[in-house]
Design a protein around this motif. Structure first.
Motif, PDB file in Angstrom:
ATOM      1  N   THR A 278      20.844  41.767  27.470  1.00  0.00           N
ATOM      2  CA  THR A 278      20.870  40.922  26.266  1.00  0.00           C
ATOM      3  C   THR A 278      20.229  41.616  25.070  1.00  0.00           C
ATOM      4  O   THR A 278      20.367  41.140  23.938  1.00  0.00           O
ATOM      5  CB  THR A 278      20.145  39.596  26.533  1.00  0.00           C
ATOM      6  N   THR A 279      19.546  42.732  25.312  1.00  0.00           N
ATOM      7  CA  THR A 279      18.871  43.450  24.218  1.00  0.00           C
ATOM      8  C   THR A 279      19.583  44.772  23.902  1.00  0.00           C
ATOM      9  O   THR A 279      18.963  45.715  23.438  1.00  0.00           O
ATOM     10  CB  THR A 279      17.409  43.718  24.585  1.00  0.00           C
ATOM     11  N   LEU A 332      20.886  38.765  22.582  1.00  0.00           N
ATOM     12  CA  LEU A 332      22.036  37.902  22.827  1.00  0.00           C
ATOM     13  C   LEU A 332      21.724  36.897  23.926  1.00  0.00           C
ATOM     14  O   LEU A 332      20.742  37.032  24.663  1.00  0.00           O
ATOM     15  CB  LEU A 332      23.231  38.766  23.227  1.00  0.00           C
ATOM     16  N   SER A 334      22.308  35.092  27.551  1.00  0.00           N
ATOM     17  CA  SER A 334      22.728  35.596  28.857  1.00  0.00           C
ATOM     18  C   SER A 334      24.043  34.952  29.280  1.00  0.00           C
ATOM     19  O   SER A 334      24.381  33.847  28.850  1.00  0.00           O
ATOM     20  CB  SER A 334      21.644  35.305  29.900  1.00  0.00           C
ATOM     21  N   THR A 368      27.374  39.638  28.649  1.00  0.00           N
ATOM     22  CA  THR A 368      25.973  39.897  28.983  1.00  0.00           C
ATOM     23  C   THR A 368      25.670  39.435  30.410  1.00  0.00           C
ATOM     24  O   THR A 368      26.386  38.618  30.992  1.00  0.00           O
ATOM     25  CB  THR A 368      25.032  39.174  28.010  1.00  0.00           C
ATOM     26  N   VAL A 372      18.690  36.762  33.149  1.00  0.00           N
ATOM     27  CA  VAL A 372      17.830  37.618  32.330  1.00  0.00           C
ATOM     28  C   VAL A 372      16.394  37.574  32.846  1.00  0.00           C
ATOM     29  O   VAL A 372      15.452  37.853  32.124  1.00  0.00           O
ATOM     30  CB  VAL A 372      17.871  37.210  30.836  1.00  0.00           C
TER      31      VAL A 372
END
Length: 600
Positions: A278-279, A332, A334, A368, A372
């Motif tokens: 997500t990063t 973003l 997940s 994604t 997370v």
């Protein structure tokens, strides 16, 4: 009179690595006939255009001998040394020191000092009936093979303002002391220049040929060398390997004004990729150098086409490096599918040709990772650095903390651990070699894991080491070392450990000197026996036996472990009983009685 005779026999297995790919040319040195301390062998050489070359690994330490000839078993002509000049230095261009010989008695094999397991690249000129230049390049590594090359822009699309990016695919990552270059010319080799190659990704390396004037014909090839600052005058004799289009070289012609817009070579994340962090950053690799134009990069959700982020290309979140544009975006959600749009004109090449953009919902999509979950903290606990013999057990330790999971006894549920390594000191997120680590125990509120990296790593070299943890299959977090306890790898306070693997000594010690000398006479009856070795030694198990030559009878047997045998570094002294006058003796040393410090 005493006569001392000692015989030592040793069998050696021979291994040679060859680089062979061309047919021998008539009346040119195209074959290496060499002896690396075992037997004489033929090694066919590769025709590189102006020189021929082959790489061989030595199985021995001592003096190697060789000559060049046209082909195996063809002795009508050869290139050799002379009876007064036959020893050659390593890692130098030796002008006309491969002497052309057809008849006479002045010829002599060329000799040089070799070292066990080192690699030797033999390079010789291609004069048919004259002396030739030569070089013998010594490396501790097997030179990488250059298997393929590509260029961007492609031939026919290169304008006067276009630098050309050339990439090379290698058989492995280059070793320390091995350098890669593009050698190129704009005047049909009346002169030439070098452009260094650096790692692009994995074993793909890339470099750039500067922009040239319209109408220029550029020719080039890829090479590896032991010189980090190569010299045009001697580079042929310092080249380990090359890729030169079967001696035809690669070439392109520079057109007029560049009217071709930049195009995309690679996107990361790749189109349709899944389980993306997500990063993540967004990266676009173009086929030519680019610059910022005007426009936006849009991050959009596939589910409803909504725009979740707009990045102005002129902002600091967009970084340009030659052919690469990196876009920093916010975290973003997940388990969500996104697509990326890029406005036309957001990027442009150096000639101001606009990139056409990405304007649809399908060209660049990715999803994604669904989970997370991440560990709260992890490190590389020990060691900060280590040196270990190849294949010897050496554990690396790492710790992890997750609130509510690692505090109790036993391994925390859902936690997976790895120890990773790389020859490159870069973020562990780029590494590919990861080995599962086993739970080892509790350390206050942390779980500790370990992996026997020493047994796993057998190739000599320096490696960078870190840990990797995941929770319930979530995103990886990378642990690093610091003297204050370590934490997530950040390239500053928390760094990868260094782990140096040294080659195991597998060579038995050799006697370099006897006292009394072999076949000596007039030896005192109460002499000591002194054996000098080529390395430090120690006592093993076995005997030293004194025999009378006339009837092979045993005069005395000395146990190597007795006090009459002393060892000081590489010298063994044996005190024996007085011998009879005017008698000839010989000495036997049982196998294993004396061994080196590696137990050979």
């Amino acid at each position: 009179m005493l006569n001392i005779k000692t015989k030592i026999m040793k069998q050696i297995l021979f291994a040679a690595i060859l680089s062979i790919c061309s047919i021998a040319l008539q009346a040119q040195p195209q074959n290496l006939f060499a002896n690396f301390g075992v037997i004489w062998n033929d090694y066919s050489m590769t025709d590189r255009g102006s020189v021929s070359a082959v790489t061989v690994q030595s199985p021995n330490t001592g003096t190697a001998q060789f000559v060049f000839n046209k082909a195996a078993s063809d002795w009508s002509e050869k290139w050799c040394g002379s009876t007064t000049n036959y020893t050659r230095s390593l890692n130098q261009k030796l002008s006309e020191e491969a002497y052309y010989f057809t008849s006479g008695t002045w010829d002599h094999n060329i000799e040089f000092a070799m070292t066990t397991s080192n690699y030797y690249t033999f390079i010789v000129g291609e004069n048919a009936t004259a002396n030739n230049d030569l070089s013998i390049l010594e490396t501790t590594f097997n030179p990488v093979t250059i298997s393929a090359t590509s260029q961007y822009p492609a031939a026919g699309n290169i304008g006067a303002s276009d630098a050309v990016n050339v990439s090379a695919t290698l058989s492995a990552s280059p070793s320390s002391g091995e350098y890669l270059f593009i050698r190129y010319t704009t005047d049909n080799w009346a002169s030439s220049s070098f452009a260094a190659l650096s790692q692009f990704m994995s074993t793909t390396y890339a470099g750039t040929i500067p922009a040239q004037a319209a109408g220029t014909i550029v020719k080039y090839y890829i090479l590896s060398t032991i010189n980090n600052t190569p010299d045009v005058a001697s580079i042929d004799y310092f080249t380990l390997n090359l890729l030169n289009n079967n001696n035809a070289n690669y070439e392109y012609t520079v057109g007029g004004a560049d009217s071709n817009p930049p195009s995309v070579l690679l996107l990361t994340p790749q189109d349709n990729a899944t389980n993306i962090a997500t990063t993540t950053d967004l990266t676009i690799f173009f086929d030519e150098n680019i610059q910022k134009g005007t426009g936006n990069i849009l991050v959009k959700k596939v589910s409803d086409n909504s725009t979740v982020q707009t990045i102005d290309v002129t902002s600091a979140d967009v970084v340009i490096s030659n052919t690469q544009a990196t876009i920093n975006i916010n975290a973003l959600l997940s388990g969500t599918e996104y697509y990326i749009n890029v406005d036309a004109g957001t990027f442009k090449d150096i000639a101001n040709n606009d990139f056409s953009g990405i304007t649809d919902a399908t060209s660049w999509t990715f999803t994604t990772i669904a989970s997370v979950e991440e560990v709260d903290w992890c490190n590389l606990q020990w060691p900060a650095s280590a040196t270990n013999s190849s294949g010897q057990s050496y554990y690396v330790y790492a710790q992890v903390y997750e609130d509510g999971i690692t505090q109790g006894a036993g391994a925390g549920a859902g936690i997976e651990a790895w120890i990773g390594y790389s020859t490159l000191d870069v973020s562990p997120s780029f590494w590919t070699d990861w080995q599962p680590a086993s739970y080892y125990g509790e350390s206050v509120n942390n779980d500790e894991f370990r992996f026997d990296l020493g047994t796993h790593l057998t190739t000599a070299g320096t490696y960078y080491v870190a840990s990797r943890f995941s929770l319930n299959g979530g995103s990886y977090k990378y642990g690093a070392y610091s003297s204050t306890g370590g934490g997530f790898w950040d390239g500053a306070a928390n760094l990868s450990a260094t782990f140096t693997v040294t080659a195991v000594d597998a060579t038995a010690p050799l006697i370099t000197n006897f006292s009394p000398a072999d076949n000596s006479s007039g030896v005192l009856f109460n002499t000591d026996l002194i054996l000098t070795f080529d390395e430090n030694v120690q006592k093993g198990t076995g005997n030293i036996i004194v025999h009378k030559l006339s009837d092979n009878s045993v005069v005395e047997t000395i146990d190597i472990t007795s006090t009459t045998v002393t060892v000081l570094n590489n010298v063994v002294t044996v005190v024996i009983s007085p011998l009879s006058a005017s008698t000839e003796y010989y000495i036997k040393v049982e196998s294993g009685a004396i061994k080196d410090m590696s137990d050979n």
